[in-house]
Design a protein around this motif. Structure first.
Motif, mmCIF file in Angstrom:
data_model
loop_
_atom_site.group_PDB
_atom_site.id
_atom_site.type_symbol
_atom_site.label_atom_id
_atom_site.label_comp_id
_atom_site.label_asym_id
_atom_site.label_seq_id
_atom_site.Cartn_x
_atom_site.Cartn_y
_atom_site.Cartn_z
ATOM 1 N N SER A 1 4.981 7.524 -3.958
ATOM 2 C CA SER A 1 3.532 7.435 -3.633
ATOM 3 C C SER A 1 2.726 8.238 -4.793
ATOM 4 O O SER A 1 1.350 8.001 -5.053
ATOM 5 N N GLU A 2 3.323 8.985 -5.632
ATOM 6 C CA GLU A 2 2.536 9.667 -6.732
ATOM 7 C C GLU A 2 2.441 9.152 -7.926
ATOM 8 O O GLU A 2 2.004 9.355 -9.051
ATOM 9 N N SER B 1 -0.984 4.702 -8.518
ATOM 10 C CA SER B 1 -0.116 5.211 -7.313
ATOM 11 C C SER B 1 -0.566 5.189 -5.935
ATOM 12 O O SER B 1 0.233 5.003 -5.207
ATOM 13 N N TYR B 2 -1.755 5.190 -5.626
ATOM 14 C CA TYR B 2 -2.423 4.688 -4.394
ATOM 15 C C TYR B 2 -2.974 3.483 -4.374
ATOM 16 O O TYR B 2 -3.670 3.016 -3.224
ATOM 17 N N ASN C 1 3.164 2.784 0.551
ATOM 18 C CA ASN C 1 3.855 4.080 0.006
ATOM 19 C C ASN C 1 4.459 4.678 1.289
ATOM 20 O O ASN C 1 5.437 5.451 1.195
ATOM 21 N N SER D 1 0.785 8.869 -12.459
ATOM 22 C CA SER D 1 0.058 7.916 -11.387
ATOM 23 C C SER D 1 -0.715 6.847 -12.218
ATOM 24 O O SER D 1 -1.226 5.883 -11.365
#
Length: 123
Positions: free
Chosen positions: A29-30, A52-53, A73, A101
């Motif tokens: 997720s990061e 990352s997001y 994620n 990220s």
């Protein structure tokens, strides 16, 4: 260490679609993720990347409007949805992970790679 496993490749007719998945062994997720491909006799080339997001994505010009990269994620999976496939898309597709990220189109910026999944598009 991040272990990546791609799946979803196969044989498809021109004009068809496939969805590739990349499952990670740990949380991603990061970190930014990328998809690359390598056709026989050619260098491994950038296809798509996602931050990352998921807020930022980039694509190589040849797949813009046809491919979409997205991620879940909560399940540590990144996807590459491919449509309007043509024989030039035939290659082994690799998933890769960075340790930061931000996205990147450069192969050397990625620290972890999967083994790849074969995509073959017949004319």
């Amino acid at each position: 260490q991040v272990h990546l496993v791609e799946s979803g490749g196969g044989l498809v007719q021109a004009g068809g679609s496939l969805r590739l998945s990349c499952a990670a062994s740990t949380s991603i997720s990061e970190v930014a993720m990328g998809w690359f491909r390598q056709a026989p006799g050619r260098e491994r080339e950038f296809v798509a990347t996602i931050s990352s997001y998921g807020g930022t994505t980039y694509y190589v010009d040849s797949v813009k409007g046809r491919f979409t990269v997205f991620r879940d994620n909560s399940r540590n999976i990144v996807y590459l949805h491919m449509s309007s496939l043509n024989p030039d898309d035939t290659a082994v597709y690799y998933c890769a992970a960075r340790t930061v990220s931000q996205t990147s189109q450069w192969r050397n910026d990625y620290d972890y790679w999967g083994q790849g999944t074969q995509v073959t598009v017949s004319s």
